[in-house]
Design an enzyme around this catalytic site. Structure first.
Site, PDB file in Angstrom:
ATOM      1  N   TRP A  87       0.802  -1.231   0.000  1.00  0.00           N
ATOM      2  CA  TRP A  87       0.000   0.000   0.000  1.00  0.00           C
ATOM      3  C   TRP A  87       0.834   1.280   0.000  1.00  0.00           C
ATOM      4  O   TRP A  87       0.294   2.368  -0.182  1.00  0.00           O
ATOM      5  CB  TRP A  87      -0.926   0.020   1.213  1.00  0.00           C
ATOM      6  CG  TRP A  87      -2.092  -0.909   1.106  1.00  0.00           C
ATOM      7  CD1 TRP A  87      -2.416  -1.734   0.049  1.00  0.00           C
ATOM      8  CD2 TRP A  87      -3.120  -1.111   2.096  1.00  0.00           C
ATOM      9  NE1 TRP A  87      -3.575  -2.427   0.339  1.00  0.00           N
ATOM     10  CE2 TRP A  87      -4.015  -2.064   1.579  1.00  0.00           C
ATOM     11  CE3 TRP A  87      -3.355  -0.579   3.369  1.00  0.00           C
ATOM     12  CZ2 TRP A  87      -5.145  -2.490   2.299  1.00  0.00           C
ATOM     13  CZ3 TRP A  87      -4.454  -0.997   4.082  1.00  0.00           C
ATOM     14  CH2 TRP A  87      -5.346  -1.947   3.542  1.00  0.00           C
ATOM     15  N   LYS A  88       2.126   1.165   0.289  1.00  0.00           N
ATOM     16  CA  LYS A  88       2.974   2.372   0.389  1.00  0.00           C
ATOM     17  C   LYS A  88       2.356   3.335   1.409  1.00  0.00           C
ATOM     18  O   LYS A  88       1.791   2.881   2.390  1.00  0.00           O
ATOM     19  CB  LYS A  88       3.155   2.996  -0.998  1.00  0.00           C
ATOM     20  CG  LYS A  88       3.570   1.927  -2.022  1.00  0.00           C
ATOM     21  CD  LYS A  88       4.005   2.470  -3.344  1.00  0.00           C
ATOM     22  CE  LYS A  88       4.371   1.295  -4.248  1.00  0.00           C
ATOM     23  NZ  LYS A  88       4.933   1.714  -5.519  1.00  0.00           N
ATOM     24  N   SER A 102       3.455  -2.170 -11.994  1.00  0.00           N
ATOM     25  CA  SER A 102       2.239  -1.957 -12.798  1.00  0.00           C
ATOM     26  C   SER A 102       1.477  -3.258 -13.078  1.00  0.00           C
ATOM     27  O   SER A 102       0.946  -3.437 -14.170  1.00  0.00           O
ATOM     28  CB  SER A 102       2.566  -1.222 -14.100  1.00  0.00           C
ATOM     29  OG  SER A 102       3.102   0.066 -13.797  1.00  0.00           O
ATOM     30  N   GLY A 122       4.677   2.022 -10.886  1.00  0.00           N
ATOM     31  CA  GLY A 122       3.813   3.202 -10.867  1.00  0.00           C
ATOM     32  C   GLY A 122       3.768   3.949 -12.192  1.00  0.00           C
ATOM     33  O   GLY A 122       3.262   5.068 -12.263  1.00  0.00           O
ATOM     34  N   GLU A 138      11.339  -6.113  -9.257  1.00  0.00           N
ATOM     35  CA  GLU A 138      10.553  -4.931  -9.623  1.00  0.00           C
ATOM     36  C   GLU A 138      11.429  -3.967 -10.412  1.00  0.00           C
ATOM     37  O   GLU A 138      12.141  -3.143  -9.820  1.00  0.00           O
ATOM     38  CB  GLU A 138      10.040  -4.233  -8.356  1.00  0.00           C
ATOM     39  CG  GLU A 138       9.168  -5.106  -7.487  1.00  0.00           C
ATOM     40  CD  GLU A 138       8.267  -4.255  -6.596  1.00  0.00           C
ATOM     41  OE1 GLU A 138       7.048  -4.405  -6.722  1.00  0.00           O
ATOM     42  OE2 GLU A 138       8.782  -3.453  -5.821  1.00  0.00           O
ATOM     43  N   GLY A 179       1.339  -2.675  -6.302  1.00  0.00           N
ATOM     44  CA  GLY A 179       1.225  -1.393  -5.628  1.00  0.00           C
ATOM     45  C   GLY A 179      -0.152  -0.787  -5.843  1.00  0.00           C
ATOM     46  O   GLY A 179      -1.128  -1.163  -5.190  1.00  0.00           O
ATOM     47  N   GLY A 180      -0.247   0.134  -6.784  1.00  0.00           N
ATOM     48  CA  GLY A 180      -1.473   0.899  -7.012  1.00  0.00           C
ATOM     49  C   GLY A 180      -2.743   0.061  -7.086  1.00  0.00           C
ATOM     50  O   GLY A 180      -3.768   0.406  -6.483  1.00  0.00           O
ATOM     51  N   HIS A 220      12.590  -2.160  -0.831  1.00  0.00           N
ATOM     52  CA  HIS A 220      11.786  -1.661  -1.955  1.00  0.00           C
ATOM     53  C   HIS A 220      12.559  -0.553  -2.677  1.00  0.00           C
ATOM     54  O   HIS A 220      13.275   0.228  -2.050  1.00  0.00           O
ATOM     55  CB  HIS A 220      10.441  -1.128  -1.440  1.00  0.00           C
ATOM     56  CG  HIS A 220       9.499  -0.810  -2.560  1.00  0.00           C
ATOM     57  ND1 HIS A 220       9.556   0.388  -3.237  1.00  0.00           N
ATOM     58  CD2 HIS A 220       8.524  -1.542  -3.136  1.00  0.00           C
ATOM     59  CE1 HIS A 220       8.628   0.370  -4.188  1.00  0.00           C
ATOM     60  NE2 HIS A 220       7.988  -0.777  -4.147  1.00  0.00           N
TER      61      HIS A 220
HETATM   62  P1  PGA Z   1       2.865  -0.467  -8.822  1.00  0.00           P
HETATM   63  O1  PGA Z   1       3.905  -0.647  -7.606  1.00  0.00           O
HETATM   64  O2  PGA Z   1       2.092  -1.780  -8.898  1.00  0.00           O
HETATM   65  O3  PGA Z   1       2.004   0.686  -8.444  1.00  0.00           O
HETATM   66  O4  PGA Z   1       3.681  -0.252 -10.049  1.00  0.00           O
HETATM   67  C1  PGA Z   1       4.565  -1.857  -7.383  1.00  0.00           C
HETATM   68  C2  PGA Z   1       5.476  -1.741  -6.194  1.00  0.00           C
HETATM   69  O5  PGA Z   1       6.089  -0.691  -6.016  1.00  0.00           O
HETATM   70  O6  PGA Z   1       5.606  -2.699  -5.390  1.00  0.00           O
END
Ligand code: PGA
Length: 249
Positions: free
Chosen positions: A10-11, A213, A173, A167, A234-235, A95
């Site tokens: 979730w950051k 992504s 993102g 990643e 992430g998102g 990360h």
């Molecule tokens: P994202 O992020 O799916 O929004 O690209 C992935 C992550 O940073 O773990």
């Protein structure tokens, strides 16, 4: 033979109230899921809410970072014991945002990984090259270095608690997912590196997630690749419907 994992990172998103609402949306959609492990990594302040909301479900809760010392004068840091007490079973380590913005290095990743698995957490250790490194043809070398320096020197039983997340920084993102072929190629390189620093059995058992992504519409093509054992999302993990769709790839 490797059990897939779908993990959401979730950051710096979601309060405790938003965390409860997320789980109330997610849980009914994933009750019947048995084909993969499910992990959610909220910010520290929402961990205890997430643990409560995920109780009696298959969802495990992860921190997004951890410090390697047991306790002491380390303002702002959180220990393995603190995370375990609150009910976390996983932590993300290294990360790329922590590497880029908060000075994380292969050395700190190594210390955190040793502390995390030594203290009974599973560690999702992130690696991945920058766009300039890929363009310069250095992607495999960079990731090999991150794996060797970050993950060498662990002992046998600890290895089963390591999960690697590949990643590529240019895919995080940005909406620019690595193709399944690019991802699979790097996953195979990571597995080969693991076989070199440990052994074939440890490499075969290592779960390697792809992140960058990942969305409901690209997860199944990624998961078809033999060396891709799951995703770090992430998102698209912030919304119960899209995260559930990814879990049910
Ligand atoms: P994202 O992020 O799916 O929004 O690209 C992935 C992550 O940073 O773990």
């Amino acid at each position: 033979m490797r059990r897939p994992i779908i993990a959401g990172n979730w950051k710096m998103f979601k309060t405790r109230g938003e965390t409860s609402a997320f789980f109330q949306g997610l849980i009914p959609q994933i009750q019947a899921v048995t084909h993969c492990d499910i992990v959610v990594a909220p910010p520290f302040t929402a961990l205890s809410t997430a643990v409560d909301e995920a109780a009696r479900t298959a969802v495990k809760i992860s921190a997004q970072d951890v410090y390697w010392e047991k306790e002491g004068a380390f303002t702002g840091q959180v220990s393995v014991k603190m995370l375990r007490e609150v009910g976390c079973t996983y932590t993300i380590i290294g990360h790329s945002e922590r590497r880029q913005y908060f000075g994380e290095t292969d050395e700190t990743v190594h210390k955190k990984t040793v502390a995390a698995v030594g203290g009974g957490l599973k560690a999702i250790v992130c690696v991945g090259e920058l766009l300039a490194e890929r363009d310069a043809g250095q992607a495999v070398d960079v990731v090999r270095r991150q794996v060797c320096n970050g993950l060498a020197g662990l002992t046998g039983p600890d290895l089963s608690n390591i999960i690697v997340a590949y990643e590529p920084v240019w895919a995080i993102g940005t909406g620019r997912t690595a193709t399944p072929e690019i991802a699979a190629e790097m996953h195979a390189a990571i597995r080969k590196t693991f076989a070199e620093i440990y052994n074939g059995a440890a490499a075969d058992a290592l779960r390697i997630l792809y992140g960058g992504s990942v969305k409901p519409d690209n997860i199944s093509a990624l998961m078809k690749k033999e060396d891709i054992d799951g995703a770090l999302v992430g998102g698209a993990s912030l919304d119960p419907a899209s995260f559930a769709a990814i879990i049910k790839y």
